[in-house]
Design a protein around this motif. Structure first.
Motif, PDB file in Angstrom:
ATOM      1  N   MET A  58       0.806  -1.458  -0.132  1.00 44.50           N
ATOM      2  CA  MET A  58       0.154   0.019   0.147  1.00 44.50           C
ATOM      3  C   MET A  58       0.970   1.000  -0.145  1.00 44.50           C
ATOM      4  N   GLN A  59       0.417   2.307  -0.573  1.00 39.81           N
ATOM      5  CA  GLN A  59       1.119   3.510  -0.868  1.00 39.81           C
ATOM      6  C   GLN A  59       0.255   4.701  -0.782  1.00 39.81           C
ATOM      7  N   ILE A  60       0.471   5.862   0.127  1.00 40.48           N
ATOM      8  CA  ILE A  60      -0.376   6.873   0.226  1.00 40.48           C
ATOM      9  C   ILE A  60       0.108   8.066  -0.829  1.00 40.48           C
ATOM     10  N   LYS A  61      -0.645   8.098  -1.687  1.00 39.37           N
ATOM     11  CA  LYS A  61      -0.426   9.319  -2.783  1.00 39.37           C
ATOM     12  C   LYS A  61      -1.576  10.361  -2.579  1.00 39.37           C
ATOM     13  N   ALA A  73      -7.571   4.158   7.253  1.00 38.73           N
ATOM     14  CA  ALA A  73      -8.053   5.632   7.658  1.00 38.73           C
ATOM     15  C   ALA A  73      -7.021   5.834   8.847  1.00 38.73           C
ATOM     16  N   SER A  74      -6.335   4.951   9.467  1.00 41.50           N
ATOM     17  CA  SER A  74      -5.389   5.493  10.558  1.00 41.50           C
ATOM     18  C   SER A  74      -4.059   5.967   9.891  1.00 41.50           C
ATOM     19  N   GLN A  75      -3.891   5.106   8.718  1.00 43.03           N
ATOM     20  CA  GLN A  75      -2.716   5.514   7.969  1.00 43.03           C
ATOM     21  C   GLN A  75      -2.789   6.985   7.247  1.00 43.03           C
ATOM     22  N   LEU A  76      -4.033   7.390   6.858  1.00 41.73           N
ATOM     23  CA  LEU A  76      -4.258   8.402   6.114  1.00 41.73           C
ATOM     24  C   LEU A  76      -4.182   9.460   7.162  1.00 41.73           C
ATOM     25  N   LEU A  77      -4.723   9.414   8.476  1.00 41.41           N
ATOM     26  CA  LEU A  77      -4.650  10.151   9.413  1.00 41.41           C
ATOM     27  C   LEU A  77      -3.196  10.734   9.880  1.00 41.41           C
ATOM     28  N   ASP A  78      -2.295   9.635   9.804  1.00 36.96           N
ATOM     29  CA  ASP A  78      -1.011   9.903  10.157  1.00 36.96           C
ATOM     30  C   ASP A  78      -0.184  10.489   8.975  1.00 36.96           C
ATOM     31  N   PHE A  79      -0.469  10.275   7.786  1.00 37.33           N
ATOM     32  CA  PHE A  79      -0.254  11.194   6.693  1.00 37.33           C
ATOM     33  C   PHE A  79      -0.446  12.683   6.617  1.00 37.33           C
ATOM     34  N   VAL A  80      -1.715  12.977   7.160  1.00 36.23           N
ATOM     35  CA  VAL A  80      -2.381  14.341   7.372  1.00 36.23           C
ATOM     36  C   VAL A  80      -1.538  15.089   8.241  1.00 36.23           C
ATOM     37  N   LYS A  81      -1.319  14.360   9.395  1.00 42.67           N
ATOM     38  CA  LYS A  81      -0.423  14.912  10.601  1.00 42.67           C
ATOM     39  C   LYS A  81       0.774  15.095  10.160  1.00 42.67           C
ATOM     40  N   GLN A 106      -7.165  19.487  -1.015  1.00 43.81           N
ATOM     41  CA  GLN A 106      -6.410  18.304  -1.556  1.00 43.81           C
ATOM     42  C   GLN A 106      -6.928  16.905  -0.995  1.00 43.81           C
ATOM     43  N   ILE A 107      -6.676  15.924  -1.743  1.00 45.27           N
ATOM     44  CA  ILE A 107      -6.907  14.258  -1.634  1.00 45.27           C
ATOM     45  C   ILE A 107      -5.929  13.729  -1.692  1.00 45.27           C
ATOM     46  N   ALA A 108      -5.705  12.831  -0.603  1.00 43.73           N
ATOM     47  CA  ALA A 108      -4.640  11.851  -0.443  1.00 43.73           C
ATOM     48  C   ALA A 108      -5.410  10.599  -0.442  1.00 43.73           C
ATOM     49  N   PHE A 109      -4.829   9.491  -0.989  1.00 44.24           N
ATOM     50  CA  PHE A 109      -5.614   8.041  -1.099  1.00 44.24           C
ATOM     51  C   PHE A 109      -4.473   7.048  -0.767  1.00 44.24           C
ATOM     52  N   VAL A 110      -4.975   5.731  -0.281  1.00 45.88           N
ATOM     53  CA  VAL A 110      -4.368   4.882  -0.140  1.00 45.88           C
ATOM     54  C   VAL A 110      -4.221   3.863  -1.417  1.00 45.88           C
ATOM     55  N   GLU A 111      -3.243   3.737  -2.210  1.00 50.92           N
ATOM     56  CA  GLU A 111      -3.308   2.752  -3.494  1.00 50.92           C
ATOM     57  C   GLU A 111      -2.854   1.442  -2.971  1.00 50.92           C
ATOM     58  N   GLU A 112      -3.764   0.515  -3.275  1.00 51.68           N
ATOM     59  CA  GLU A 112      -3.469  -0.788  -2.980  1.00 51.68           C
ATOM     60  C   GLU A 112      -2.373  -1.425  -3.979  1.00 51.68           C
ATOM     61  N   ASN A 158      -2.739  -3.636  -6.149  1.00 48.36           N
ATOM     62  CA  ASN A 158      -3.516  -3.723  -7.498  1.00 48.36           C
ATOM     63  C   ASN A 158      -3.858  -2.672  -7.863  1.00 48.36           C
ATOM     64  N   GLN A 159      -3.670  -1.254  -7.355  1.00 47.99           N
ATOM     65  CA  GLN A 159      -3.786   0.020  -8.019  1.00 47.99           C
ATOM     66  C   GLN A 159      -5.368   0.125  -7.482  1.00 47.99           C
ATOM     67  N   GLU A 160      -6.018  -0.653  -6.795  1.00 45.85           N
ATOM     68  CA  GLU A 160      -7.515  -0.235  -6.353  1.00 45.85           C
ATOM     69  C   GLU A 160      -7.244   0.963  -5.393  1.00 45.85           C
ATOM     70  N   ILE A 161      -8.038   1.773  -5.033  1.00 44.92           N
ATOM     71  CA  ILE A 161      -8.343   2.783  -3.992  1.00 44.92           C
ATOM     72  C   ILE A 161      -9.485   2.567  -3.215  1.00 44.92           C
ATOM     73  N   TRP A 162      -9.347   2.076  -1.822  1.00 42.74           N
ATOM     74  CA  TRP A 162     -10.300   1.958  -0.975  1.00 42.74           C
ATOM     75  C   TRP A 162     -10.507   2.957   0.126  1.00 42.74           C
ATOM     76  N   SER A 163      -9.537   3.715   0.293  1.00 44.48           N
ATOM     77  CA  SER A 163      -9.518   4.946   1.299  1.00 44.48           C
ATOM     78  C   SER A 163      -9.063   6.256   0.819  1.00 44.48           C
ATOM     79  N   ALA A 164      -9.631   7.227   1.198  1.00 48.35           N
ATOM     80  CA  ALA A 164      -9.040   8.561   0.975  1.00 48.35           C
ATOM     81  C   ALA A 164      -9.411   9.650   1.948  1.00 48.35           C
TER      82      ALA A 164
END
Length: 144
Positions: free
Chosen positions: A1-4, A90-98, A44-50, A52-58
């Motif tokens: 998983m990668q946040i972009k 969602a936890s990873q995205l909150l860490d990214f925003v922090k 801005q929107i950040a998302f977790v890319e799986e 397989n390149q699917e996006i399940w969280s933003a």
């Protein structure tokens, strides 16, 4: 998983199903139109890319300066598709925003959450957010 961060129209359209889960009133056309306007306001929107390149969280957020709070990041939208909940995205995205907020020199991160969203509230409290206020709305008549 990668946040972009959303960098293209294609990225934006790939995020629509996730944001639509939280904001079901939006059509894809209205989503794109509003995003383009909101970008001018630092959204801005950040998302977790799986893998397989699917996006399940933003997460959608913006930087703001407020007299009462100083320089903040405001989280407008945080959403995960139902089949992907409970896996830490969602936890990873909150860490990214922090981290993003720290790098910008912000004083805090703010968000509003519907009173019925208990699972989300548990996450926010685990991440050391505190309940600081009530949010009031005055709906205005539409000009037709």
């Amino acid at each position: 998983m990668q946040i972009k961060l959303v960098q293209s129209h294609e990225d934006l359209l790939r995020c629509f199903p996730v944001i639509h889960e939280l904001r079901p009133h939006l059509t894809v056309e209205r989503f794109v139109e509003m995003y383009e306007q909101m970008q001018k306001e630092s959204y801005q929107i950040a998302f977790v890319e799986e893998p397989n390149q699917e996006i399940w969280s933003a997460v959608g957020f913006r930087c703001m300066n407020l007299f009462y709070a100083g320089k903040i990041i405001y989280i407008d939208d945080l959403s995960t598709l139902p089949q992907a909940r409970g896996k830490g995205r969602a936890s990873q995205l909150l860490d990214f925003v922090k981290q993003f907020a720290i790098e910008l020199g912000c004083d805090a991160i703010h968000l509003d959450s519907g009173h019925q969203r208990h699972d989300a509230h548990r996450l926010y409290l685990q991440k050391k957010f505190r309940i600081a206020s009530h949010h009031f709305i005055l709906e205005l008549p539409k000009n037709t």
